[in-house]
Design a protein around this motif. Structure first.
Motif, short mmCIF file in Angstrom:
data_model
loop_
_atom_site.label_atom_id
_atom_site.label_comp_id
_atom_site.label_asym_id
_atom_site.label_seq_id
_atom_site.Cartn_x
_atom_site.Cartn_y
_atom_site.Cartn_z
N LEU A 214 -31.69 -40.37 -40.35
CA LEU A 214 -30.75 -41.48 -40.46
C LEU A 214 -29.97 -41.32 -41.76
O LEU A 214 -30.56 -41.34 -42.84
CB LEU A 214 -31.48 -42.83 -40.44
CG LEU A 214 -32.55 -43.02 -39.35
CD1 LEU A 214 -33.12 -44.43 -39.41
CD2 LEU A 214 -31.99 -42.73 -37.97
N SER A 221 -29.27 -48.61 -40.68
CA SER A 221 -30.32 -47.58 -40.69
C SER A 221 -31.70 -48.21 -40.59
O SER A 221 -32.56 -47.73 -39.85
CB SER A 221 -30.22 -46.74 -41.97
OG SER A 221 -29.27 -45.72 -41.84
N ILE A 239 -34.77 -41.52 -43.79
CA ILE A 239 -33.51 -42.15 -44.18
C ILE A 239 -33.02 -41.48 -45.46
O ILE A 239 -33.76 -41.38 -46.44
CB ILE A 239 -33.69 -43.66 -44.41
CG1 ILE A 239 -34.16 -44.34 -43.11
CG2 ILE A 239 -32.41 -44.30 -44.91
CD1 ILE A 239 -34.47 -45.83 -43.28
N THR A 241 -30.13 -41.74 -48.37
CA THR A 241 -29.15 -42.67 -48.91
C THR A 241 -28.70 -42.24 -50.29
O THR A 241 -29.49 -41.68 -51.08
CB THR A 241 -29.73 -44.10 -48.99
OG1 THR A 241 -28.80 -44.96 -49.64
CG2 THR A 241 -31.05 -44.13 -49.74
N ALA A 337 -24.96 -43.82 -40.32
CA ALA A 337 -24.78 -45.24 -40.66
C ALA A 337 -24.37 -45.31 -42.13
O ALA A 337 -25.03 -45.94 -42.95
CB ALA A 337 -26.05 -46.03 -40.40
N THR A 338 -23.26 -44.65 -42.44
CA THR A 338 -22.82 -44.52 -43.82
C THR A 338 -22.04 -45.73 -44.32
O THR A 338 -21.68 -45.77 -45.50
CB THR A 338 -21.95 -43.26 -43.96
OG1 THR A 338 -20.95 -43.26 -42.92
CG2 THR A 338 -22.79 -42.00 -43.81
N GLY A 540 -27.46 -51.07 -35.03
CA GLY A 540 -28.54 -50.18 -35.48
C GLY A 540 -29.72 -50.23 -34.53
O GLY A 540 -30.31 -49.19 -34.20
#
Length: 690
Positions: A214, A221, A239, A241, A337-338, A540
């Motif tokens: 993700l 996310s 995830i 980030t 999912a930016t 999501g």
């Protein structure tokens, strides 16, 4: 005796053949003598009396000696050949059976080469880097050495083959020079079997592979990770980030956190909801997550968060991504999912470094901390933008101005607050509400230029006015993050921005998009892109389900909400655009018609978390109250419902100080029917209840 006799019986034909050869050789030798009689050398070898008639016994003894030597040589040769073949066969079978890895296969080939040493290795038996394997020490010397040890008579050389076939098969030329250097360390099958591929004692900080990857650490996310784990309890989710924080909710950054009386709120990031209950902005504590180092070996899977890392390249064919530090991570399924980055005005960007130092683009936790600190140290703050974020921050800072004397200015090009969303009459009412919070509102203000003079930021408007302030907050919208579109070959929507996805939120095979960055196809309202918390949750969650094989379309209508303090708030769904025709039905508000009362009833400050799709199926029956009167005076906009129409069909609904009725609005949009009298439809929301 029996074994000797058996051997002699087997060797008799060969012995007779050798004796015949010996006699023929002796005859040829006797005929070639020219200096003395033939019997002289023969008689000297005899132990019997000299004279005629004794030569026959001497010749028989010579024949017997030659036959014996030939028989012994043949026996040794036969024994060693059979024994060597048997041992080589057993060794090879054992090595082939134990060969299970590429490393072991290499070791087997090296052992096979070292089993029959080349001439170079025979001449240098004491090479330090190669040690003879233990099993091969018990094998007798190769037959080549046994044949060369005793001096072979001419007769044997004449009858024997030129070279044993085993030597040609097992002694390739210079095998040691052809073996790769790193593999020469393995010298025996035992070494390859006893040294399997070892697991590193220290796990890498970044997993090399993630079944579910993700990209982005926001609400979408986290909702996807929770959905994946619900459908696949053993799933391993990673995830990635850019932010240094674990997944958190963004709405409190512009709402409840500003009303906290805790001086350490910027450190704890805990806030009191309108109902007085306290909670953290983080979805889950750190103990909920699995560390990235342990994700690959976690028996029951888990969710790991890799913070401070950015995905800069995406290889969709190879199913892998590259981070900004060059590390690659492969995946089976991937979610983008930016989110987005805050927009800025070009006049501010061109104003220079000093102006940019005094400008905040509000989006993240760090932005909240910076603005909170600035608001306690400067005398004036100017907010550029009249939408959701700008109006919420204006009200929040306006409350603080009453205590500290902070001057708060809000300017925007529209005629009133949230002028692009609310109908004009309600936008004007909202502007007055913001002013009562202590904010100086400047509507219809277009920024012409920005400069830095005398330690102040000067904002020049097109109508000639100049606003002088200490700090600027730009709240002029969001730009979806689509940096990966080029490397991934994904389509970006030209009208709405964001990655174009289908109704299942899929952009390409094994790639989904959710949240602010997704331009999705709404099966009811067409193609859209939504930038709100509830949409991030819903999209999501749906993307996570589809990543596990659900194949569900995006049919859920997400909602959004905004609060102008604890006393005024609204919830909206669908397409809410002030350019569309609207119909508003209002009633007098009561004490329970406030965001504070709504959270007290639902038990959560994030109101979208309490609503469910199932409630829409059991919508409350309309009250028998009479139809509402005409649109009341602007001071009476206590609570109500605003319908947004397109081709006489309701495509959007705003519930003004009406809470916990969103499933009804969702059902109205889903039905897509024309309504002759929207006053009757408004009865479904029971806005006239006391």
């Amino acid at each position: 005796m029996l074994s000797c006799k058996s051997v002699w019986n087997k060797m008799a034909p060969l012995a007779r053949c050798s004796a015949t050869g010996c006699r023929r050789a002796a005859s040829r030798t006797g005929l070639k003598q020219t200096r003395g009689p033939y019997r002289v050398p023969v008689a000297s070898m005899s132990t019997g009396p000299t004279g005629g008639g004794g030569g026959g016994g001497s010749e028989n003894m010579v024949y017997a000696l030659l036959v014996g030597v030939a028989a012994v040589g043949c026996g040794v040769y036969t024994y060693r050949t059979v024994r060597g073949d048997q041992q080589r066969y057993e060794t090879r079978m054992a090595q082939i059976t134990s060969r299970s890895t590429p490393g072991q296969q290499t070791s087997f080939l090296q052992t096979q080469d070292s089993e029959v040493p080349s001439p170079a290795s025979e001449s240098q038996p004491a090479a330090p880097e190669v040690s003879p394997p233990a099993p091969l020490e018990e094998v007798p010397a190769p037959p080549e050495q046994a044949e060369e040890a005793p001096p072979a008579p001419p007769e044997q050389a004449e009858e024997a083959p030129p070279a044993p076939p085993e030597q040609a098969e097992e002694a390739p030329p210079a095998p040691s020079t052809e073996t790769p250097a790193p593999a020469e360390e393995h010298t025996s099958p035992c070494s390859s079997e006893e040294t399997p591929v070892e697991t590193p004692t220290v796990l890498p900080g970044v997993p090399g592979h993630a079944p579910y990857l993700l990209i982005g650490g926001g609400t979408a996310s986290f909702a996807a990770a929770r959905s994946i784990r619900a459908r696949d309890p053993g799933a391993k989710v990673l995830i990635v980030t850019e932010e240094p924080d674990l997944p958190y909710m963004r709405p409190p950054l512009s709402k409840e956190l500003w009303f906290s009386d805790d001086p350490t709120v910027t450190d704890t990031l805990r806030f009191k909801q309108w109902n007085g209950k306290e909670r953290s902005i983080y979805f889950q504590p750190p103990s909920f997550y699995t560390s990235p180092e342990e994700l690959a070996v976690a028996e029951n899977g888990g969710v790991a968060v890799l913070t401070g890392k950015k995905v800069v390249h995406m290889d969709v064919r190879g199913n892998k991504v590259q981070l900004d530090d060059g590390v690659e991570i492969s995946y089976d399924k991937c979610l983008i999912a930016t989110g987005g980055v805050p927009r800025n005005l070009q006049v501010i960007e061109r104003a220079g470094e000093e102006v940019m130092k005094r400008t905040t683009l509000f989006r993240k936790v760090e932005d909240f901390k910076v603005l909170d600190s600035v608001s306690r140290s400067v005398k004036s703050i100017t907010i550029v933008g009249g939408g959701f974020l700008g109006s919420e921050l204006a009200c929040a800072l306006g409350r603080r101005s009453a205590e500290s004397g902070l001057e708060v200015v809000q300017l925007f090009p529209e005629k009133g607050n949230m002028g692009k969303v609310l109908p004009e009459y309600l936008s004007n009412w909202t502007t007055e509400k913001v002013k009562r919070e202590g904010v100086k509102v400047l509507p219809e203000a277009l920024v012409k230029a920005v400069s830095f003079q005398d330690e102040k930021v000067h904002i020049q408007l097109k109508d000639g006015r100049v606003v002088i302030t200490d700090h600027v907050v730009a709240a002029v919208g969001l730009e979806p993050s689509v940096d990966l579109a080029k490397s991934a070959g994904l389509e970006v929507d030209a009208d709405f921005g964001g990655y174009r996805v289908n109704a299942e939120l899929q952009a390409r095979s094994n790639i989904w998009v959710a949240g602010d960055a997704a331009c999705f196809y709404d099966i009811r309202l067409g193609r859209r892109r939504v930038e709100h918390h509830d949409h991030a949750v819903v999209s999501g969650r749906l993307a996570g389900e589809n990543m596990t094989g659900a194949n569900k379309p995006y049919w859920h209508q997400s909602m959004f909400w905004s609060d102008l303090g604890p006393d005024v708030g609204y919830e909206a769904i669908g397409i809410v655009d002030s350019s569309l025709p609207t119909v508003g039905v209002f009633a007098k508000a009561t004490a329970k018609d406030t965001p504070r009362a709504a959270t007290e009833q639902s038990g959560t400050g994030i109101r979208s978390e309490s609503e469910t799709e199932e409630v829409a199926a059991s919508a409350p029956v309309a009250s028998p109250a009479p139809p509402p009167a005409a649109l009341p005076h602007k001071d009476d906009y206590g609570k109500g419902v605003i319908f947004y129409l397109r081709d006489k069909v309701v495509v959007g609904v705003i519930l003004w100080n009406v809470f916990n009725r969103m499933p009804i609005a969702r059902k109205i949009i889903k039905d897509g029917e024309e309504h002759a009298d929207l006053n009757e439809v408004a009865k479904l929301f029971n806005i006239h209840e006391e």
